[in-house]
Motif scaffolding. Structure first.
Motif, short mmCIF file in Angstrom:
data_model
loop_
_atom_site.label_atom_id
_atom_site.label_comp_id
_atom_site.label_asym_id
_atom_site.label_seq_id
_atom_site.Cartn_x
_atom_site.Cartn_y
_atom_site.Cartn_z
N MET A 1 0.86 -1.17 0.00
CA MET A 1 0.00 0.00 0.00
C MET A 1 0.90 1.23 0.00
O MET A 1 1.63 1.48 0.95
CB MET A 1 -0.90 -0.04 1.23
N LYS A 2 0.83 1.97 -1.10
CA LYS A 2 1.63 3.19 -1.22
C LYS A 2 0.71 4.39 -1.11
O LYS A 2 -0.31 4.46 -1.77
CB LYS A 2 2.36 3.20 -2.56
N LYS A 3 1.11 5.32 -0.27
CA LYS A 3 0.33 6.55 -0.10
C LYS A 3 0.79 7.59 -1.12
O LYS A 3 1.98 7.75 -1.35
CB LYS A 3 0.49 7.12 1.30
N ILE A 4 -0.17 8.26 -1.71
CA ILE A 4 0.08 9.37 -2.62
C ILE A 4 -0.39 10.62 -1.90
O ILE A 4 -1.56 10.71 -1.52
CB ILE A 4 -0.69 9.17 -3.94
N GLN A 5 0.50 11.58 -1.72
CA GLN A 5 0.16 12.78 -0.97
C GLN A 5 -0.10 13.93 -1.93
O GLN A 5 0.76 14.33 -2.69
CB GLN A 5 1.27 13.17 -0.01
N GLY A 6 -1.32 14.43 -1.89
CA GLY A 6 -1.68 15.61 -2.66
C GLY A 6 -2.22 15.32 -4.05
O GLY A 6 -1.95 14.28 -4.64
N ILE A 7 -2.99 16.26 -4.53
CA ILE A 7 -3.63 16.11 -5.83
C ILE A 7 -2.59 16.12 -6.95
O ILE A 7 -2.70 15.34 -7.90
CB ILE A 7 -4.70 17.21 -6.05
N LYS A 8 -1.58 16.98 -6.85
CA LYS A 8 -0.54 17.04 -7.89
C LYS A 8 0.14 15.69 -8.05
O LYS A 8 0.36 15.22 -9.17
CB LYS A 8 0.50 18.11 -7.57
N SER A 9 0.47 15.04 -6.94
CA SER A 9 1.10 13.72 -7.01
C SER A 9 0.14 12.69 -7.58
O SER A 9 0.55 11.80 -8.34
CB SER A 9 1.56 13.28 -5.62
N LEU A 10 -1.15 12.81 -7.25
CA LEU A 10 -2.14 11.90 -7.82
C LEU A 10 -2.21 12.08 -9.33
O LEU A 10 -2.27 11.10 -10.07
CB LEU A 10 -3.52 12.12 -7.20
N LEU A 11 -2.20 13.32 -9.79
CA LEU A 11 -2.26 13.58 -11.23
C LEU A 11 -1.07 12.94 -11.95
O LEU A 11 -1.24 12.35 -13.02
CB LEU A 11 -2.31 15.08 -11.50
N GLU A 12 0.10 13.03 -11.35
CA GLU A 12 1.29 12.39 -11.92
C GLU A 12 1.11 10.88 -11.96
O GLU A 12 1.45 10.23 -12.95
CB GLU A 12 2.53 12.76 -11.12
N TYR A 13 0.60 10.31 -10.88
CA TYR A 13 0.37 8.87 -10.82
C TYR A 13 -0.63 8.44 -11.88
O TYR A 13 -0.41 7.46 -12.60
CB TYR A 13 -0.12 8.46 -9.42
N LEU A 14 -1.73 9.17 -11.99
CA LEU A 14 -2.75 8.82 -13.00
C LEU A 14 -2.17 8.86 -14.40
O LEU A 14 -2.52 8.02 -15.24
CB LEU A 14 -3.95 9.77 -12.87
N GLU A 15 -1.30 9.80 -14.66
CA GLU A 15 -0.65 9.89 -15.97
C GLU A 15 0.19 8.65 -16.25
O GLU A 15 0.15 8.10 -17.34
CB GLU A 15 0.23 11.15 -16.01
N THR A 16 0.92 8.18 -15.23
CA THR A 16 1.80 7.02 -15.42
C THR A 16 1.04 5.73 -15.63
O THR A 16 1.56 4.81 -16.25
CB THR A 16 2.78 6.83 -14.24
N VAL A 17 -0.19 5.65 -15.13
CA VAL A 17 -0.98 4.43 -15.30
C VAL A 17 -1.98 4.53 -16.46
O VAL A 17 -2.84 3.68 -16.61
CB VAL A 17 -1.71 4.01 -14.00
N GLY A 18 -1.85 5.58 -17.25
CA GLY A 18 -2.68 5.70 -18.45
C GLY A 18 -4.11 6.16 -18.20
O GLY A 18 -5.01 5.82 -18.96
N ARG A 33 -17.43 12.62 -3.38
CA ARG A 33 -16.98 11.37 -2.75
C ARG A 33 -16.99 10.19 -3.72
O ARG A 33 -17.38 9.07 -3.39
CB ARG A 33 -17.81 11.05 -1.51
N LYS A 34 -16.53 10.45 -4.94
CA LYS A 34 -16.51 9.42 -5.97
C LYS A 34 -15.11 8.88 -6.23
O LYS A 34 -14.94 8.01 -7.07
CB LYS A 34 -17.10 9.95 -7.27
N ILE A 35 -14.11 9.41 -5.53
CA ILE A 35 -12.74 8.90 -5.66
C ILE A 35 -12.22 8.66 -4.25
O ILE A 35 -12.41 9.49 -3.37
CB ILE A 35 -11.85 9.87 -6.46
N PRO A 36 -11.61 7.49 -4.01
CA PRO A 36 -11.15 7.19 -2.65
C PRO A 36 -10.00 8.10 -2.23
O PRO A 36 -9.00 8.23 -2.94
CB PRO A 36 -10.69 5.73 -2.74
N HIS A 37 -10.18 8.75 -1.09
CA HIS A 37 -9.17 9.64 -0.55
C HIS A 37 -9.40 9.83 0.94
O HIS A 37 -10.45 9.46 1.45
CB HIS A 37 -9.20 11.01 -1.25
N SER A 38 -8.41 10.39 1.60
CA SER A 38 -8.57 10.75 3.01
C SER A 38 -7.88 12.08 3.24
O SER A 38 -6.91 12.43 2.58
CB SER A 38 -7.98 9.67 3.93
N GLN A 39 -8.42 12.82 4.17
CA GLN A 39 -7.87 14.12 4.53
C GLN A 39 -7.41 14.02 5.98
O GLN A 39 -8.22 13.99 6.89
CB GLN A 39 -8.92 15.21 4.35
N ALA A 40 -6.09 13.97 6.15
CA ALA A 40 -5.54 13.70 7.47
C ALA A 40 -5.40 14.94 8.34
O ALA A 40 -6.00 15.03 9.39
CB ALA A 40 -4.19 13.01 7.32
#
Length: 66
Positions: A1-18, A33-40
């Protein structure tokens, strides 16, 4: 389980997985609430890469059904 911190990092991740997406789209999905996330802590937003991978697979299934 890898945590992705922040929307910018998520956008980069989404790009890498197509599965590229705009920041506005991500924020829209989060608001609905249509995308899994948590606000710590305050403005810190985290995404679990396993949950995001599952979510992408579900989105692709829905798209193929329509």
């Amino acid at each position: 389980m890898k945590k992705i911190q922040g929307i910018k990092s998520l956008l980069e991740y989404l790009e890498t997985v197509g599965y590229p997406m705009t920041e506005e789209r991500v924020q829209h999905f989060m608001a609905q609430r249509k995308i899994p996330h948590s606000q710590a802590y305050g403005d810190m937003i985290f995404f679990d890469s396993n949950h995001i991978d599952w979510w992408i697979a579900e989105q692709r299934k829905l798209k193929n059904e329509n």
